[in-house]
Design a protein around this motif. Sequence first.
Motif, mmCIF file in Angstrom:
data_model
loop_
_atom_site.group_PDB
_atom_site.id
_atom_site.type_symbol
_atom_site.label_atom_id
_atom_site.label_comp_id
_atom_site.label_asym_id
_atom_site.label_seq_id
_atom_site.Cartn_x
_atom_site.Cartn_y
_atom_site.Cartn_z
ATOM 1 N N ARG A 123 -6.111 17.723 -5.858
ATOM 2 C CA ARG A 123 -4.751 17.182 -5.816
ATOM 3 C C ARG A 123 -4.493 16.463 -4.495
ATOM 4 O O ARG A 123 -4.030 15.325 -4.474
ATOM 5 N N ASP A 124 -4.812 17.116 -3.395
ATOM 6 C CA ASP A 124 -4.602 16.517 -2.079
ATOM 7 C C ASP A 124 -5.492 15.299 -1.881
ATOM 8 O O ASP A 124 -5.072 14.301 -1.290
ATOM 9 N N TYR A 125 -6.714 15.381 -2.366
ATOM 10 C CA TYR A 125 -7.652 14.257 -2.273
ATOM 11 C C TYR A 125 -7.067 13.018 -2.939
ATOM 12 O O TYR A 125 -7.038 11.935 -2.359
ATOM 13 N N TRP A 126 -6.566 13.171 -4.164
ATOM 14 C CA TRP A 126 -5.995 12.047 -4.888
ATOM 15 C C TRP A 126 -4.707 11.551 -4.251
ATOM 16 O O TRP A 126 -4.516 10.336 -4.110
ATOM 17 N N LEU A 127 -3.817 12.466 -3.893
ATOM 18 C CA LEU A 127 -2.536 12.046 -3.322
ATOM 19 C C LEU A 127 -2.715 11.307 -2.003
ATOM 20 O O LEU A 127 -2.065 10.282 -1.759
ATOM 21 N N ILE A 128 -3.588 11.800 -1.144
ATOM 22 C CA ILE A 128 -3.809 11.134 0.145
ATOM 23 C C ILE A 128 -4.497 9.782 -0.074
ATOM 24 O O ILE A 128 -4.108 8.783 0.535
ATOM 25 N N ASN A 129 -5.493 9.732 -0.951
ATOM 26 C CA ASN A 129 -6.165 8.457 -1.239
ATOM 27 C C ASN A 129 -5.200 7.421 -1.804
ATOM 28 O O ASN A 129 -5.188 6.271 -1.368
ATOM 29 N N ILE A 130 -4.406 7.819 -2.777
ATOM 30 C CA ILE A 130 -3.451 6.889 -3.395
ATOM 31 C C ILE A 130 -2.395 6.464 -2.374
ATOM 32 O O ILE A 130 -2.073 5.275 -2.262
ATOM 33 N N GLY A 131 -1.869 7.429 -1.630
ATOM 34 C CA GLY A 131 -0.856 7.105 -0.622
ATOM 35 C C GLY A 131 -1.374 6.151 0.438
ATOM 36 O O GLY A 131 -0.705 5.175 0.797
ATOM 37 N N PHE A 132 -2.569 6.406 0.933
ATOM 38 C CA PHE A 132 -3.137 5.550 1.968
ATOM 39 C C PHE A 132 -3.461 4.165 1.414
ATOM 40 O O PHE A 132 -3.266 3.155 2.089
ATOM 41 N N THR A 133 -3.914 4.083 0.176
ATOM 42 C CA THR A 133 -4.191 2.788 -0.450
ATOM 43 C C THR A 133 -2.910 1.975 -0.589
ATOM 44 O O THR A 133 -2.902 0.766 -0.311
ATOM 45 N N VAL A 134 -1.833 2.619 -0.995
ATOM 46 C CA VAL A 134 -0.542 1.931 -1.106
ATOM 47 C C VAL A 134 -0.105 1.404 0.261
ATOM 48 O O VAL A 134 0.359 0.262 0.380
ATOM 49 N N ILE A 135 -0.256 2.210 1.303
ATOM 50 C CA ILE A 135 0.113 1.779 2.654
ATOM 51 C C ILE A 135 -0.708 0.558 3.073
ATOM 52 O O ILE A 135 -0.160 -0.410 3.610
ATOM 53 N N ILE A 136 -2.007 0.577 2.832
ATOM 54 C CA ILE A 136 -2.880 -0.542 3.191
ATOM 55 C C ILE A 136 -2.462 -1.812 2.436
ATOM 56 O O ILE A 136 -2.383 -2.895 3.014
ATOM 57 N N VAL A 137 -2.187 -1.685 1.144
ATOM 58 C CA VAL A 137 -1.787 -2.844 0.344
ATOM 59 C C VAL A 137 -0.460 -3.404 0.841
ATOM 60 O O VAL A 137 -0.309 -4.632 0.987
ATOM 61 N N VAL A 138 0.499 -2.535 1.135
ATOM 62 C CA VAL A 138 1.804 -2.995 1.623
ATOM 63 C C VAL A 138 1.651 -3.717 2.963
ATOM 64 O O VAL A 138 2.217 -4.800 3.165
ATOM 65 N N ILE A 139 0.891 -3.142 3.877
ATOM 66 C CA ILE A 139 0.685 -3.789 5.180
ATOM 67 C C ILE A 139 0.009 -5.152 5.004
ATOM 68 O O ILE A 139 0.399 -6.133 5.644
ATOM 69 N N THR A 140 -0.977 -5.234 4.135
ATOM 70 C CA THR A 140 -1.667 -6.496 3.899
ATOM 71 C C THR A 140 -0.726 -7.536 3.286
ATOM 72 O O THR A 140 -0.708 -8.701 3.700
ATOM 73 N N LEU A 141 0.084 -7.125 2.307
ATOM 74 C CA LEU A 141 1.023 -8.058 1.688
ATOM 75 C C LEU A 141 2.083 -8.532 2.669
ATOM 76 O O LEU A 141 2.459 -9.712 2.671
ATOM 77 N N VAL A 142 2.570 -7.620 3.502
ATOM 78 C CA VAL A 142 3.541 -8.010 4.530
ATOM 79 C C VAL A 142 2.894 -8.990 5.501
ATOM 80 O O VAL A 142 3.517 -9.977 5.916
ATOM 81 N N SER A 143 1.652 -8.748 5.856
ATOM 82 C CA SER A 143 0.928 -9.658 6.740
ATOM 83 C C SER A 143 0.782 -11.042 6.096
ATOM 84 O O SER A 143 0.983 -12.069 6.766
ATOM 85 N N PHE A 144 0.465 -11.080 4.804
ATOM 86 C CA PHE A 144 0.391 -12.365 4.104
ATOM 87 C C PHE A 144 1.747 -13.065 4.116
ATOM 88 O O PHE A 144 1.834 -14.279 4.321
#
Length: 134
Positions: A17-38
Amino acid sequence: MTMMQKVFGFEGRLRRRDYWLINIGFTVIIVVITLVSFAIFGDYEKGSGPTRVVQYVLYIPQLWIGIALALKRCHDRNKGGGWVVFFWLVPVVGWIWGFIELGFLDGTQGRNRYGKSPKGIGGETDSKLAEIFA
């Protein structure tokens, strides 16, 4: 185990559960930062520039967190860290095996050589109950 230890540490065990939640959460953060940068720099078409620098800077924590999570999931499955190398570096077979092993298979029930169960199974109360009812 604190959230910082779960995300950045290399010791202990981690639940699916923690593995999935942290992976998904961190992926969302990376995507948001990248989109904001674009959106800010507008250099999507160029393929270089400030957004590329942001992506390179984010790569180091992304790699660190990925290794830490995979290693702790291996520990929960009672496997050593060498399996992380196999899962990541062996094309197709390693990736599929790692995806199934780390993401879907249950960890060792109770205590193993990497510590106590993150689910609380096999703790002190279980051993005390075993002594009483033995």
